[in-house]
Design a protein around this motif. Structure first.
Motif, short mmCIF file in Angstrom:
data_model
loop_
_atom_site.label_atom_id
_atom_site.label_comp_id
_atom_site.label_asym_id
_atom_site.label_seq_id
_atom_site.Cartn_x
_atom_site.Cartn_y
_atom_site.Cartn_z
N GLN A 185 4.25 -0.86 -7.71
CA GLN A 185 2.90 -1.41 -7.80
C GLN A 185 2.78 -2.73 -7.05
O GLN A 185 1.79 -2.98 -6.35
CB GLN A 185 2.53 -1.61 -9.27
CG GLN A 185 2.31 -0.32 -10.05
CD GLN A 185 2.12 -0.57 -11.54
OE1 GLN A 185 2.13 -1.71 -11.99
NE2 GLN A 185 1.96 0.49 -12.31
N ILE A 186 3.80 -3.57 -7.16
CA ILE A 186 3.77 -4.86 -6.47
C ILE A 186 3.81 -4.66 -4.96
O ILE A 186 3.08 -5.33 -4.21
CB ILE A 186 4.94 -5.75 -6.93
CG1 ILE A 186 4.80 -6.09 -8.42
CG2 ILE A 186 5.00 -7.03 -6.10
CD1 ILE A 186 6.01 -6.79 -9.00
N ALA A 240 2.95 -12.30 -5.43
CA ALA A 240 3.47 -10.93 -5.56
C ALA A 240 4.97 -10.88 -5.25
O ALA A 240 5.73 -10.19 -5.93
CB ALA A 240 2.71 -9.99 -4.62
N ASP A 250 -1.88 -3.79 0.31
CA ASP A 250 -3.33 -3.93 0.21
C ASP A 250 -3.79 -5.31 0.68
O ASP A 250 -4.81 -5.46 1.36
CB ASP A 250 -3.80 -3.70 -1.23
CG ASP A 250 -3.60 -2.25 -1.68
OD1 ASP A 250 -3.43 -1.39 -0.80
OD2 ASP A 250 -3.61 -2.01 -2.91
N ARG A 292 2.69 -2.05 -3.31
CA ARG A 292 1.37 -1.55 -2.89
C ARG A 292 0.36 -2.70 -2.83
O ARG A 292 -0.50 -2.74 -1.94
CB ARG A 292 0.89 -0.46 -3.85
CG ARG A 292 1.56 0.89 -3.62
CD ARG A 292 0.77 2.01 -4.28
NE ARG A 292 0.76 1.88 -5.73
CZ ARG A 292 1.67 2.42 -6.53
NH1 ARG A 292 2.67 3.12 -6.02
NH2 ARG A 292 1.58 2.27 -7.84
N ARG A 293 0.49 -3.63 -3.77
CA ARG A 293 -0.40 -4.78 -3.77
C ARG A 293 -0.20 -5.62 -2.50
O ARG A 293 -1.17 -6.10 -1.90
CB ARG A 293 -0.13 -5.64 -5.02
CG ARG A 293 -1.28 -6.60 -5.34
CD ARG A 293 -0.91 -7.52 -6.50
NE ARG A 293 -0.27 -6.79 -7.58
CZ ARG A 293 0.60 -7.33 -8.42
NH1 ARG A 293 0.93 -8.61 -8.29
NH2 ARG A 293 1.14 -6.62 -9.38
#
Length: 495
Positions: free
Chosen positions: A386-387, A415, A393, A389-390
């Motif tokens: 998740q991190i 992040a 993004d 992907r952040r």
């Protein structure tokens, strides 16, 4: 070296040829350049006195070109007044390099002739203008090509594909198909197998897993390197595996199926992983720990070397094992060489007997460190994804202008700090107490003897501190000459 500028009345010239990427290794590109340059010299009646060749060498990369530097030195010495090249971009793709060449040409009256772009007189303002314009075009082409290559590699990395290059140790199973390749040594075409870079080579993958597990159990990189050599394993190019290569082999994100681009993890690869992510993170944590004990030079060959402490008041050094002259036994001495020594085999036997006796007791399990049962590895791995992907993004938002540089920097820094914390937890979850293989063993002494030296030393560090004070003189109360009473043991675990 003669500096006459004519040979039998003919103008002296030199030829420079270069190819930036010789994939075949057969020199075919430079050979064609040389033939065209020699034909140009023949048509103009010039005497070629030297040919300089830089094969498989980029002018754009900035790396020194040996023959190019030799040519400049010869031009300074007045060897020739004409330089022949296939094209100006064979000579330069760097403005700085071009200016140096212009300076020498102007001072020495050197003219450049090319097969593709014609003559360029760098001794005149117009000639220098043309050379700089051609250099700027060549620079643009190189930068554009580099950008295309980088984008293609990024696309492959994001898709989890292998980016090419030297076969990574652990992967590359023959598919049964073949492809044509030019042999670098002979220049002949040969058939080579096509490899599936997503599938594991069993023996190599097992070696990486062994090294991972060994290091997490207290082993060393040097011991892993020796193990590889004993097994007859080499690099994928057939060379002996060095200590640095063995270390690099253990800290590759590829081992855990993680794709990397320019040193940054960007997702999951399509290939089979060798180890799970938790163990990979643990290995990275161990080898990057600044407090990790490392020994310069060869790995110690003796159980207590660089671990036993000198017991003389005011000395904070450890002891090393030495053997001099015709001595039958090794001797432990302080690194400063003050005071006397202690017989190595007797001291090691005494300390090891204490360890074996303690680990053989019914309550030996109390010595073990708390396990990582409270760490949910699956949740940590999901959080890690998740991190990442952040981060991706955030890069996309910055690229499209939706956030400022300050917002991007603040978000990515936060992040990355979170990701570092998750990775540390994953690493701790896979760390293995060096006592685990011994505690509860049916025969602790037999298990101890079967344990590699580097892992025995890890147990010693984890379990006790051994301080060796100067021995008393003469025969001891037990009738022997080894003074056990001056060996101080401080247990580090009181379970």
């Amino acid at each position: 070296m003669k500096t006459t500028r004519t040979v039998n009345g003919r103008v002296r010239a030199v030829i420079y040829v270069r190819i930036s990427q010789d994939r075949s290794g057969a020199h075919l590109g430079v050979d064609r350049q040389r033939e065209d340059c020699e034909a140009l010299a023949e048509r103009n009646g010039w005497a070629v006195v030297e040919t300089y060749v830089d094969n498989d060498m980029s002018a754009y990369s900035g790396k020194p070109r040996k023959d190019y530097r030799r040519m400049l030195a010869d031009l300074e010495d007045g060897v020739a007044t004409i330089v022949i090249a296939w094209h100006t971009d064979r000579l330069h793709r760097s403005p700085t390099e071009l200016e140096e060449y212009i300076d020498i040409s102007e001072r020495r009256g050197v003219t450049t002739h090319t097969c593709q772009a014609g003559p360029i007189d760098l001794a005149t303002p117009s000639g220098r203008m043309v050379a700089r314009m051609l250099g700027a075009v060549a620079r643009h082409e190189s930068e554009h090509k580099a950008e295309r290559v980088a984008r293609a590699r990024l696309q492959k990395a994001r898709a989890g594909e292998w980016g090419g290059g030297i076969r990574p140790f652990g992967w590359g199973v023959p598919t049964g198909e073949t492809t044509t390749k030019v042999d670098r040594r002979t220049g002949k075409e040969i058939q080579v197998p096509v490899l599936d870079m997503n599938r594991l080579v069993p023996e190599e993958a097992a070696a990486v897993e062994h090294g991972t597990n060994s290091l997490l159990a207290g082993g060393s990189v040097n011991a892993f390197m020796r193990w590889l050599a004993d097994k007859g394993l080499t690099t994928t190019r057939g060379n002996p595996i060095t200590q640095q290569e063995a270390r690099d082999m253990l800290v590759r994100p590829r081992n855990a199926g993680i794709a990397v681009y320019r040193g940054e993890e960007i997702g999951r690869g399509a290939w089979e992983p060798i180890v799970d992510e938790a163990r990979f993170r643990a290995v990275v944590a161990v080898l990057s720990d600044p407090s990790r004990r490392t020994t310069p030079g060869p790995e110690p060959k003796w159980f207590g070397s660089m671990i036993y402490r000198c017991g003389i008041d005011g000395c904070d050094k450890t002891m090393i094992s030495t053997r001099s002259g015709g001595a039958r036994h090794s001797t432990y001495r302080c690194q400063t060489r003050h005071a006397g020594g202690r017989r190595g085999d007797k001291l090691d036997e005494y300390v090891q007997d204490l360890i074996i006796e303690r680990l053989s007791r019914p309550d030996a399990h109390d010595l073990l460190l708390p396990g990582p049962d409270d760490a949910n590895v699956a949740d940590l791995q999901a959080e890690s994804e998740q991190i990442r992907r952040r981060l991706t993004d955030l890069a996309g938002l910055f690229g499209s202008g939706q956030i400022t540089m300050a917002q991007f920097t603040e978000g990515s820094d936060a992040a990355r700090a979170q990701l570092e914390g998750v990775n540390r937890q994953l690493g701790k979850a896979a760390l293995k107490d060096p006592l685990v293989p011994l505690v509860g063993a049916p025969d602790v002494r037999a298990a101890w003897k079967a344990t590699p030296l580097d892992q025995q030393r890890a147990v010693l560090r984890a379990l006790m501190t051994v301080t060796v004070r100067p021995a008393r003189r003469g025969r001891m109360p037990d009738g022997g000459y080894f003074d056990y009473e001056t060996i101080d043991i401080a247990w580090l675990r009181n379970g």
